[in-house]
Write a protein that holds these residues in place. Structure first.
Motif, PDB file in Angstrom:
ATOM      1  N   VAL A  79      -5.670   1.114   8.926  1.00 49.30           N
ATOM      2  CA  VAL A  79      -5.435   2.217   7.985  1.00 49.30           C
ATOM      3  C   VAL A  79      -4.641   3.365   8.585  1.00 49.30           C
ATOM      4  O   VAL A  79      -4.183   4.248   7.846  1.00 49.30           O
ATOM      5  N   THR A  86       3.286  11.017   4.229  1.00 45.09           N
ATOM      6  CA  THR A  86       3.158   9.984   3.217  1.00 45.09           C
ATOM      7  C   THR A  86       4.114   8.839   3.543  1.00 45.09           C
ATOM      8  O   THR A  86       5.294   9.048   3.777  1.00 45.09           O
ATOM      9  N   GLU A 101      -9.488   7.131   5.164  1.00 45.99           N
ATOM     10  CA  GLU A 101      -8.349   6.320   4.730  1.00 45.99           C
ATOM     11  C   GLU A 101      -8.806   4.989   4.138  1.00 45.99           C
ATOM     12  O   GLU A 101      -8.174   4.469   3.221  1.00 45.99           O
ATOM     13  N   TRP A 102      -9.869   4.430   4.671  1.00 44.83           N
ATOM     14  CA  TRP A 102     -10.391   3.196   4.083  1.00 44.83           C
ATOM     15  C   TRP A 102     -10.778   3.420   2.619  1.00 44.83           C
ATOM     16  O   TRP A 102     -10.483   2.597   1.753  1.00 44.83           O
ATOM     17  N   THR A 117      -9.630   5.665   0.618  1.00 43.19           N
ATOM     18  CA  THR A 117      -8.460   5.996  -0.195  1.00 43.19           C
ATOM     19  C   THR A 117      -7.552   4.791  -0.419  1.00 43.19           C
ATOM     20  O   THR A 117      -7.142   4.500  -1.559  1.00 43.19           O
ATOM     21  N   LYS A 118      -7.231   4.063   0.652  1.00 39.68           N
ATOM     22  CA  LYS A 118      -6.253   2.982   0.568  1.00 39.68           C
ATOM     23  C   LYS A 118      -6.844   1.677   0.048  1.00 39.68           C
ATOM     24  O   LYS A 118      -6.176   0.931  -0.655  1.00 39.68           O
ATOM     25  N   TYR A 119      -8.082   1.391   0.430  1.00 39.71           N
ATOM     26  CA  TYR A 119      -8.694   0.110   0.058  1.00 39.71           C
ATOM     27  C   TYR A 119     -10.085   0.350  -0.523  1.00 39.71           C
ATOM     28  O   TYR A 119     -11.096  -0.034   0.064  1.00 39.71           O
ATOM     29  N   ARG A 148      -7.824  -6.303   6.606  1.00 44.37           N
ATOM     30  CA  ARG A 148      -8.926  -5.513   6.058  1.00 44.37           C
ATOM     31  C   ARG A 148      -9.999  -6.416   5.440  1.00 44.37           C
ATOM     32  O   ARG A 148     -10.551  -6.126   4.381  1.00 44.37           O
ATOM     33  N   GLU A 160      -5.288  15.949   7.700  1.00 43.11           N
ATOM     34  CA  GLU A 160      -4.674  15.327   6.538  1.00 43.11           C
ATOM     35  C   GLU A 160      -3.283  15.884   6.280  1.00 43.11           C
ATOM     36  O   GLU A 160      -2.377  15.179   5.852  1.00 43.11           O
ATOM     37  N   GLU A 176       7.418   0.775   3.667  1.00 44.42           N
ATOM     38  CA  GLU A 176       6.591   0.020   4.611  1.00 44.42           C
ATOM     39  C   GLU A 176       7.073   0.281   6.025  1.00 44.42           C
ATOM     40  O   GLU A 176       8.263   0.421   6.271  1.00 44.42           O
ATOM     41  N   GLN A 203      -0.559  14.184   8.305  1.00 45.86           N
ATOM     42  CA  GLN A 203      -0.232  12.786   8.027  1.00 45.86           C
ATOM     43  C   GLN A 203       0.890  12.721   6.995  1.00 45.86           C
ATOM     44  O   GLN A 203       0.778  13.218   5.890  1.00 45.86           O
TER      45      GLN A 203
END
Length: 473
Positions: free
Chosen positions: A320, A440, A350-351, A353-355, A456, A435, A444, A438
């Motif tokens: 992440v 955006t 982040e886990w 948020t992203k997944y 993941r 935050e 990729e 970081q």
């Protein structure tokens, strides 16, 4: 394993269990230092039983003179990550660091076993190399010639000899570690295993050995005096061409499931199991005949004044957070002692948020600061970190029994801290700043999939980890 404890300034150590005296040369340290040996090891059983009380060795959430470490359980069951920092390892200016990510039903026990035993095997082989070099004309390279390294010419440079010594020590200690796991009477490693990423820092020399998909990066200053991330290891996954080719030559299969096309896995030739998401690991003996190996990749690097710190972490962090984000977070941490904790906290956010539909993986982080210093910290920071350490290590209230029958760290059922209102406001401010730093990710990452791959999901598809400790008969 032979060894001793020395507190004198003489060039020889105290006597070993057989009465023989050991000089610093027996550890191969003479090649890069004249400092005395501070400690080595005696009987292996006694050593393992007393590892937790050895000074300057930390394996729970906390800090040392030059580093900080932190781990947190994910949402897949018991925490299977382990870590260690061992200062004054073999000699006064040598540091050993390691992160170990277990998988399978007994992965947590495998990771702890490797954490405790692998450093001792490294020392043992350094001693045996010197003994053979001085007392035997025979070669110290036995076994499979394809996995051994040819000794450099006697006229070779000192750097080549140092590189050879440590390369052999890492190769043979990893091989011995896997052999011990295979024959361990109380630890089932048939479908359980662990990654390992280990480094030894001695002065400006950095030696690394690693298997699996945990990762190490280093923060360095470039020519513009900007901090940049340098990846020190490659994630050894089945999608790397060299790894996939070896596995297929050994009749193993490599393919991804339809519902996770980005995750290549290793499968038995005759069954869709176990689905291991890495190409090298300790244990996993169901796949050792089909291409999964425990031979480490090795590297030797000379550090410079531009190199600032090193981060070792399990894949729960790298799934992440990018290399650059990790460097930025550690660089901007309010105190060095809080850097590892901040990384783990950021990964946890982040886990979510992203997944949001995936179960967060365990996370373990070691931050080693190369200037050998830790910042002075306020009383509030010390109290907060101590509270976090106490809660994460002792929440279950019972000690975990390791595979060797010794009490290990308590089982981590949940990680949380209790903060005062003032501490909570400070923590929220730190989080907000992290935050904000970081960037955006609009596109990729351009790094090769083998370096920045995402896994993941469980390391093994069909075999869940135990949710709690099971007593053994």
């Amino acid at each position: 394993m032979g060894g001793c404890v020395s507190t004198s300034n003489r060039s020889s150590c105290s006597s070993r269990s057989n009465g023989e005296r050991v000089s610093p040369e027996c550890l191969g340290i003479r090649m890069f230092t004249r400092k005395r040996i501070r400690k080595t090891f005696s009987d292996p059983v006694t050593t393992l039983q007393h590892l937790s009380s050895i000074p300057n060795r930390i394996f729970k959430n906390g800090k040392s003179r030059t580093s900080c470490i932190f781990t947190q359980q994910g949402r897949k069951g018991i925490n299977q990550d382990a870590m260690v920092v061992w200062e004054d390892f073999m000699a006064e200016d040598i540091t050993f660091c390691g992160v170990f990510d277990g998988h399978g039903p007994h992965g947590h026990l495998v990771a702890r076993k490797v954490r405790d035993a692998l450093p001792l095997k490294l020392v043992s082989f350094l001693q045996s190399f010197d003994s053979k070099r001085n007392g035997s004309s025979g070669s110290c390279c036995n076994g499979n010639p394809n996995l051994d390294v040819v000794e450099p010419d006697k006229d070779g440079g000192m750097e080549d000899k140092v590189d050879y010594l440590w390369r052999e020590a890492f190769l043979k200690s990893y091989k011995a570690m896997d052999k011990e796991l295979r024959s361990h009477p109380n630890l089932d490693c048939f479908c359980s295993g662990s990654t390992a990423i280990t480094l030894v820092k001695q002065g400006s020399n950095l030696f690394m050995g690693y298997i699996g998909d945990s990762r190490a990066i280093m923060a360095s200053k470039d020519c513009n005096d900007s901090m940049v991330a340098v990846q020190l290891t490659v994630d050894l996954k089945p999608d790397l061409p060299k790894e996939a080719e070896r596995i297929k030559r050994c009749k193993g299969r490599v393919f991804a499931l339809q519902d996770e096309p980005e995750v290549q896995r290793v499968w038995l030739p005759f069954d869709d199991a176990p689905g291991l998401a890495m190409a090298r690991a300790f244990g996993d003996f169901c796949l050792k005949e089909y291409g999964v190996i425990s031979v480490p990749e090795f590297s030797h690097r000379i550090l410079t004044d531009r190199d600032k710190f090193i981060v070792l972490a399990s894949d729960g962090v790298w799934d992440v957070l990018s290399n650059e984000e990790v460097v930025e977070m550690v660089s901007s941490a309010p105190t060095r002692a809080s850097a590892a904790r901040i990384l783990v906290d950021s990964a946890a956010r982040e886990w979510k948020t992203k997944y949001p539909t995936s179960k967060m993986d365990d996370c373990a982080v070691v931050c080693l600061f190369l200037d050998g210093k830790m910042d002075s910290e306020s009383d509030n920071e010390d109290q907060y970190f101590s509270s976090a350490t106490l809660q994460s290590n002792n929440h279950s209230g019972t000690a975990v029994e390791s595979d060797d029958g010794q009490n290990s760290e308590p089982s981590l059922q949940r990680n949380f801290t209790v903060r005062s209102a003032e501490e909570n406001d400070t923590f929220k401010r730190i989080v907000a700043e992290a935050e904000a730093n970081q960037e955006t990710m609009a596109t990729e990452d351009q790094n090769w999939l083998g370096l920045e791959g995402v896994t993941r999901v469980n390391s093994l598809v069909q075999l869940p980890r135990f949710s709690e400790e099971r007593p053994r008969p």
